[in-house]
Scaffold this active site. Sequence first.
Site, PDB file in Angstrom:
ATOM      1  N   ASP A 201       0.826  -1.212   0.000  1.00 25.31           N
ATOM      2  CA  ASP A 201       0.000   0.000   0.000  1.00 25.31           C
ATOM      3  C   ASP A 201       0.862   1.265   0.000  1.00 25.31           C
ATOM      4  OD1 ASP A 201       0.844  -0.519   2.585  1.00 25.31           O
ATOM      5  OD2 ASP A 201      -0.992   0.206   3.533  1.00 25.31           O
ATOM      6  N   GLU A 291       4.818  -5.762  13.058  1.00 28.32           N
ATOM      7  CA  GLU A 291       5.668  -4.592  13.306  1.00 28.32           C
ATOM      8  C   GLU A 291       6.223  -4.584  14.743  1.00 28.32           C
ATOM      9  OE1 GLU A 291       5.159  -0.668  11.251  1.00 28.32           O
ATOM     10  OE2 GLU A 291       4.156  -0.245  13.152  1.00 28.32           O
TER      11      GLU A 291
HETATM   12  N1  UDP Z   1      -1.888  -7.440   3.124  1.00 22.36           N
HETATM   13  C1  UDP Z   1      -2.592  -7.965   2.043  1.00 22.36           C
HETATM   14  N2  UDP Z   1      -3.911  -8.277   2.206  1.00 22.36           N
HETATM   15  C2  UDP Z   1      -4.571  -8.070   3.387  1.00 22.36           C
HETATM   16  C3  UDP Z   1      -3.847  -7.513   4.461  1.00 22.36           C
HETATM   17  C4  UDP Z   1      -2.519  -7.198   4.305  1.00 22.36           C
HETATM   18  O1  UDP Z   1      -2.036  -8.158   0.971  1.00 22.36           O
HETATM   19  O2  UDP Z   1      -5.760  -8.381   3.466  1.00 22.36           O
HETATM   20  C5  UDP Z   1      -0.445  -7.152   2.964  1.00 22.36           C
HETATM   21  C6  UDP Z   1      -0.196  -5.937   2.085  1.00 22.36           C
HETATM   22  O3  UDP Z   1       1.060  -6.094   1.445  1.00 22.36           O
HETATM   23  C7  UDP Z   1      -0.173  -4.827   3.106  1.00 22.36           C
HETATM   24  C8  UDP Z   1       0.556  -5.497   4.260  1.00 22.36           C
HETATM   25  O4  UDP Z   1       0.109  -6.861   4.242  1.00 22.36           O
HETATM   26  O5  UDP Z   1       0.494  -3.688   2.604  1.00 22.36           O
HETATM   27  C9  UDP Z   1       0.338  -4.887   5.642  1.00 22.36           C
HETATM   28  O6  UDP Z   1      -0.992  -4.590   5.852  1.00 22.36           O
HETATM   29  P1  UDP Z   1      -1.488  -3.055   5.886  1.00 22.36           P
HETATM   30  O7  UDP Z   1      -0.742  -2.292   4.840  1.00 22.36           O
HETATM   31  O8  UDP Z   1      -2.971  -3.031   5.803  1.00 22.36           O
HETATM   32  O9  UDP Z   1      -1.016  -2.628   7.336  1.00 22.36           O
HETATM   33  P2  UDP Z   1      -0.671  -1.135   7.812  1.00 22.36           P
HETATM   34  O10 UDP Z   1       0.387  -0.592   6.903  1.00 22.36           O
HETATM   35  O11 UDP Z   1      -1.921  -0.328   7.720  1.00 22.36           O
HETATM   36  O12 UDP Z   1      -0.185  -1.315   9.209  1.00 22.36           O
HETATM   37 MN    MN Z   2       0.808  -0.817   4.888  1.00 22.96          MN
END
Ligand code: UDP
Ligand code: MN
Length: 340
Positions: A201, A291
């Site tokens: 993302d 994390e």
């Molecule tokens: N991810 C995914 N599908 C999901 C949840 C997470 O592919 O349903 C992967 C994706 O690469 C994402 C990463 O796991 O960028 C971490 O999740 P997210 O970015 O939602 O976490 P945040 O950055 O908000 O902590």
């Molecule tokens: Mn993320």
Amino acid sequence: MALKERLRTWKRLFWLLILFALGLLGLYLYGLPVIRHLEVLIPMGVCPSARMALLRDNFTGLLHPWARPEVLTCTSWGAPIIWDGTFDPAVAQREALQQNLTIGLTVFAVGRYLEKYLARFLETAEQHFMVGQRVVYYVFTERPDAVPRVALAPGRLLRVERVARERRWQDVSMQRMHTLHEALGGRLGREARFVFCMDVDQYFHGAFGPEALSESVAQLHSWHYRWPRWLLPYERDARSAAALAPGEGDFYYHAAVFGGSVAALRGLTAHCAQGQRRDRELGLEARWHDESHLNKFFWLHKPAKVLSPEFCWSPDIGSRAEIRRPRLLWAPKEYALLRD
Ligand code: UDP
Ligand code: MN
């Protein structure tokens, strides 16, 4: 009488100040943008000049930390913090070419994250990630057929690995450590010398080159890099494998970007996967999932290189003079749409 009166005035003033400080802190924590900009007034510390003179590594050559006097350019254990202007990208490029490297980039795109983010992530990686080097992308998804076809420059290839879809988004995120561990022990580990593991993302916005490579690399979290240590969102439950006690922790690292040699990443992913397994057995889940475990790992095993928040910046914070050239930018999060 007059003394008593004066004492009372001082007491009132004292409490007013405390209330004012607490109010500011509250506004700040709840994201009032104007208050957030005051954050730049919190001192980051300075790299001692004796240590500055010694900062170099096998990719960037001699660093120029004095080019960025307004920010912290090294850690207490002597690792460089890479800011724009402190390295020579041409030297890094030359070094990497001489070592004839293949650099891996792993990314997970499971569920709706694939349609929403993957194409832009890969397209911008082609424009900015290790341009001129040999690169192998590893995309992990439960739907290999849906992976967009992106035109790749010569010397770059994309491999797609199938993974099972976990039911909870927290599990998708955490399962990455185990999957990466296996992949690093398999073809990815044989093909690549260094690997970066990233969230999907986000997208590249500026050159992300070999200056970022090292034995182990951690990313300063753009929302937390100026916060005092006691405010950092580490896991605090002592029963969790990810727990850091008060006074522990160096920085708060962002799990959206980490990297290193294959051997170092094997160790990192094993540590985090094991910690998560142990927590699950106890019915625990760390505050920020993978994390939190990553932060525990880097507390125990200090990263050889730290990337400034310029390498992974959140545009929601707004622009800041010290963020000169963002290399990755967070894409808008639409959790309601993406997470079940
Ligand atoms: N991810 C995914 N599908 C999901 C949840 C997470 O592919 O349903 C992967 C994706 O690469 C994402 C990463 O796991 O960028 C971490 O999740 P997210 O970015 O939602 O976490 P945040 O950055 O908000 O902590
Ligand atoms: Mn993320």
